[in-house]
Motif scaffolding. Sequence first.
Motif, PDB file in Angstrom:
ATOM      1  N   MET A  58       0.857  -1.178   0.000  1.00 24.72           N
ATOM      2  CA  MET A  58       0.000   0.000   0.000  1.00 24.72           C
ATOM      3  C   MET A  58       0.898   1.235   0.000  1.00 24.72           C
ATOM      4  O   MET A  58       1.782   1.365   0.819  1.00 24.72           O
ATOM      5  CB  MET A  58      -0.900  -0.044   1.240  1.00 24.72           C
ATOM      6  CG  MET A  58      -1.681   1.180   1.532  1.00 24.72           C
ATOM      7  SD  MET A  58      -2.853   0.988   2.896  1.00 24.72           S
ATOM      8  CE  MET A  58      -1.778   0.567   4.263  1.00 24.72           C
ATOM      9  N   ASP A  59       0.613   2.098  -0.942  1.00 20.80           N
ATOM     10  CA  ASP A  59       1.348   3.356  -1.029  1.00 20.80           C
ATOM     11  C   ASP A  59       0.646   4.474  -0.270  1.00 20.80           C
ATOM     12  O   ASP A  59       1.281   5.392   0.221  1.00 20.80           O
ATOM     13  CB  ASP A  59       1.496   3.791  -2.488  1.00 20.80           C
ATOM     14  CG  ASP A  59       2.208   2.752  -3.329  1.00 20.80           C
ATOM     15  OD1 ASP A  59       3.206   2.184  -2.842  1.00 20.80           O
ATOM     16  OD2 ASP A  59       1.760   2.506  -4.457  1.00 20.80           O
ATOM     17  N   ARG A  60      -0.685   4.391  -0.240  1.00 19.79           N
ATOM     18  CA  ARG A  60      -1.474   5.460   0.386  1.00 19.79           C
ATOM     19  C   ARG A  60      -2.696   4.848   1.054  1.00 19.79           C
ATOM     20  O   ARG A  60      -3.301   3.907   0.526  1.00 19.79           O
ATOM     21  CB  ARG A  60      -1.895   6.469  -0.676  1.00 19.79           C
ATOM     22  CG  ARG A  60      -2.768   7.583  -0.137  1.00 19.79           C
ATOM     23  CD  ARG A  60      -3.108   8.613  -1.200  1.00 19.79           C
ATOM     24  NE  ARG A  60      -1.971   9.507  -1.351  1.00 19.79           N
ATOM     25  CZ  ARG A  60      -1.488   9.913  -2.515  1.00 19.79           C
ATOM     26  NH1 ARG A  60      -2.019   9.493  -3.650  1.00 19.79           N
ATOM     27  NH2 ARG A  60      -0.464  10.741  -2.565  1.00 19.79           N
ATOM     28  N   LEU A  61      -3.060   5.431   2.197  1.00 17.60           N
ATOM     29  CA  LEU A  61      -4.264   5.034   2.930  1.00 17.60           C
ATOM     30  C   LEU A  61      -5.125   6.267   3.140  1.00 17.60           C
ATOM     31  O   LEU A  61      -4.630   7.307   3.595  1.00 17.60           O
ATOM     32  CB  LEU A  61      -3.899   4.423   4.287  1.00 17.60           C
ATOM     33  CG  LEU A  61      -5.060   4.095   5.232  1.00 17.60           C
ATOM     34  CD1 LEU A  61      -5.999   3.055   4.623  1.00 17.60           C
ATOM     35  CD2 LEU A  61      -4.523   3.623   6.581  1.00 17.60           C
TER      36      LEU A  61
ATOM     37  N   ILE B  10      -7.192   9.205  -5.097  1.00 14.84           N
ATOM     38  CA  ILE B  10      -8.202   8.307  -5.657  1.00 14.84           C
ATOM     39  C   ILE B  10      -7.880   6.871  -5.259  1.00 14.84           C
ATOM     40  O   ILE B  10      -6.792   6.368  -5.559  1.00 14.84           O
ATOM     41  CB  ILE B  10      -8.244   8.457  -7.187  1.00 14.84           C
ATOM     42  CG1 ILE B  10      -8.626   9.903  -7.535  1.00 14.84           C
ATOM     43  CG2 ILE B  10      -9.207   7.467  -7.817  1.00 14.84           C
ATOM     44  CD1 ILE B  10      -8.472  10.254  -8.989  1.00 14.84           C
ATOM     45  N   PRO B  11      -8.812   6.203  -4.589  1.00 11.98           N
ATOM     46  CA  PRO B  11      -8.537   4.829  -4.163  1.00 11.98           C
ATOM     47  C   PRO B  11      -8.616   3.821  -5.298  1.00 11.98           C
ATOM     48  O   PRO B  11      -9.385   3.990  -6.248  1.00 11.98           O
ATOM     49  CB  PRO B  11      -9.642   4.563  -3.136  1.00 11.98           C
ATOM     50  CG  PRO B  11     -10.774   5.441  -3.574  1.00 11.98           C
ATOM     51  CD  PRO B  11     -10.125   6.673  -4.162  1.00 11.98           C
ATOM     52  N   ASP B  12      -7.801   2.783  -5.157  1.00 12.93           N
ATOM     53  CA  ASP B  12      -7.907   1.620  -6.034  1.00 12.93           C
ATOM     54  C   ASP B  12      -8.926   0.647  -5.458  1.00 12.93           C
ATOM     55  O   ASP B  12      -9.664  -0.004  -6.193  1.00 12.93           O
ATOM     56  CB  ASP B  12      -6.555   0.902  -6.141  1.00 12.93           C
ATOM     57  CG  ASP B  12      -5.486   1.800  -6.715  1.00 12.93           C
ATOM     58  OD1 ASP B  12      -5.730   2.424  -7.763  1.00 12.93           O
ATOM     59  OD2 ASP B  12      -4.408   1.895  -6.105  1.00 12.93           O
TER      60      ASP B  12
ATOM     61  N   GLY C  26      -3.693  -3.636   1.138  1.00 13.56           N
ATOM     62  CA  GLY C  26      -2.594  -2.939   0.489  1.00 13.56           C
ATOM     63  C   GLY C  26      -1.564  -3.844  -0.140  1.00 13.56           C
ATOM     64  O   GLY C  26      -0.711  -3.382  -0.896  1.00 13.56           O
ATOM     65  N   GLU C  27      -1.653  -5.130   0.134  1.00 15.59           N
ATOM     66  CA  GLU C  27      -0.725  -6.068  -0.511  1.00 15.59           C
ATOM     67  C   GLU C  27      -0.975  -6.155  -2.008  1.00 15.59           C
ATOM     68  O   GLU C  27      -0.077  -6.504  -2.771  1.00 15.59           O
ATOM     69  CB  GLU C  27      -0.827  -7.442   0.154  1.00 15.59           C
ATOM     70  CG  GLU C  27      -0.280  -7.447   1.570  1.00 15.59           C
ATOM     71  CD  GLU C  27      -0.419  -8.797   2.253  1.00 15.59           C
ATOM     72  OE1 GLU C  27      -0.748  -9.795   1.572  1.00 15.59           O
ATOM     73  OE2 GLU C  27      -0.195  -8.841   3.475  1.00 15.59           O
ATOM     74  N   THR C  28      -2.204  -5.827  -2.429  1.00 11.90           N
ATOM     75  CA  THR C  28      -2.539  -5.903  -3.850  1.00 11.90           C
ATOM     76  C   THR C  28      -3.073  -4.587  -4.416  1.00 11.90           C
ATOM     77  O   THR C  28      -3.412  -4.530  -5.594  1.00 11.90           O
ATOM     78  CB  THR C  28      -3.600  -7.007  -4.092  1.00 11.90           C
ATOM     79  OG1 THR C  28      -4.756  -6.724  -3.299  1.00 11.90           O
ATOM     80  CG2 THR C  28      -3.042  -8.378  -3.742  1.00 11.90           C
ATOM     81  N   SER C  29      -3.159  -3.544  -3.592  1.00 11.15           N
ATOM     82  CA  SER C  29      -3.702  -2.259  -4.043  1.00 11.15           C
ATOM     83  C   SER C  29      -2.783  -1.125  -3.621  1.00 11.15           C
ATOM     84  O   SER C  29      -2.311  -1.108  -2.483  1.00 11.15           O
ATOM     85  CB  SER C  29      -5.092  -2.024  -3.442  1.00 11.15           C
ATOM     86  OG  SER C  29      -5.975  -3.035  -3.861  1.00 11.15           O
ATOM     87  N   GLY C  30      -2.569  -0.181  -4.506  1.00 11.28           N
ATOM     88  CA  GLY C  30      -1.703   0.952  -4.202  1.00 11.28           C
ATOM     89  C   GLY C  30      -2.325   1.927  -3.219  1.00 11.28           C
ATOM     90  O   GLY C  30      -1.709   2.336  -2.247  1.00 11.28           O
ATOM     91  N   THR C  31      -3.572   2.316  -3.478  1.00  5.82           N
ATOM     92  CA  THR C  31      -4.276   3.244  -2.595  1.00  5.82           C
ATOM     93  C   THR C  31      -5.524   2.571  -2.063  1.00  5.82           C
ATOM     94  O   THR C  31      -6.381   2.135  -2.829  1.00  5.82           O
ATOM     95  CB  THR C  31      -4.645   4.549  -3.335  1.00  5.82           C
ATOM     96  OG1 THR C  31      -3.447   5.182  -3.783  1.00  5.82           O
ATOM     97  CG2 THR C  31      -5.391   5.509  -2.420  1.00  5.82           C
TER      98      THR C  31
ATOM     99  N   PHE D  32       2.832   5.758   2.555  1.00 10.34           N
ATOM    100  CA  PHE D  32       3.661   4.736   3.202  1.00 10.34           C
ATOM    101  C   PHE D  32       4.897   4.508   2.344  1.00 10.34           C
ATOM    102  O   PHE D  32       4.795   4.361   1.131  1.00 10.34           O
ATOM    103  CB  PHE D  32       2.878   3.427   3.374  1.00 10.34           C
ATOM    104  CG  PHE D  32       1.808   3.542   4.419  1.00 10.34           C
ATOM    105  CD1 PHE D  32       2.054   3.163   5.721  1.00 10.34           C
ATOM    106  CD2 PHE D  32       0.564   4.065   4.098  1.00 10.34           C
ATOM    107  CE1 PHE D  32       1.078   3.295   6.693  1.00 10.34           C
ATOM    108  CE2 PHE D  32      -0.423   4.206   5.067  1.00 10.34           C
ATOM    109  CZ  PHE D  32      -0.163   3.821   6.363  1.00 10.34           C
ATOM    110  N   ASP D  33       6.056   4.467   2.998  1.00 11.44           N
ATOM    111  CA  ASP D  33       7.296   4.209   2.265  1.00 11.44           C
ATOM    112  C   ASP D  33       7.473   2.700   2.075  1.00 11.44           C
ATOM    113  O   ASP D  33       6.621   1.903   2.513  1.00 11.44           O
ATOM    114  CB  ASP D  33       8.507   4.858   2.949  1.00 11.44           C
ATOM    115  CG  ASP D  33       8.834   4.273   4.310  1.00 11.44           C
ATOM    116  OD1 ASP D  33       8.356   3.162   4.660  1.00 11.44           O
ATOM    117  OD2 ASP D  33       9.608   4.926   5.049  1.00 11.44           O
TER     118      ASP D  33
END
Length: 163
Positions: A1-4, A47-49, A97-102, A147-148
């Motif tokens: 996950m890059d963003r929450l 924008i969420p995935d 977040g293991e399979t989605s960026g946002t 998230f880094d």
Amino acid sequence: MDRLILLRHGKAERDSASGDDFDRRLDGRGAVESAAMAERLADLGLIPDLVLVSPSARTRETWAAVAPAFPNADFRVERALYHAEESTVREMAEAAGETSGTVMIVGHNPGLQDLAIRLLAEGSAPQTLVARAHGAFPPSAAAVFLFDAAGRPSYDGLFLPKD
């Protein structure tokens, strides 16, 4: 996950016709403020995935109000999000977040507010931001974190309705 993105449900009616908290629906203001928050987030490119939604009436109606701003987002209703504690919300977000960026969570306080405060603290956000999140996380509020690669959070925005 890059963003929450943590999105609290919109303002809801005080009591449901059934008397059950689970069945409380959005009031008119809740639908309008939720849609406005979604447009604001979308305008900023937030924008969420994938969107995880609590199964309560008010969270499902919040998703219905925000969904037009995110037409390509997948969503799932997750029973465990109903009044989930911060640790549960975080675990579900990390798994998604293991399979989605946002990832966006549409849920409830105090779990969302508690998680926002924890992530602000972990990300070494200025004390003024932590205090602001402590002071208010009203209906239709959103907190956004990046998230880094090591999974460490950093503040990316705190948005309150009529802010």
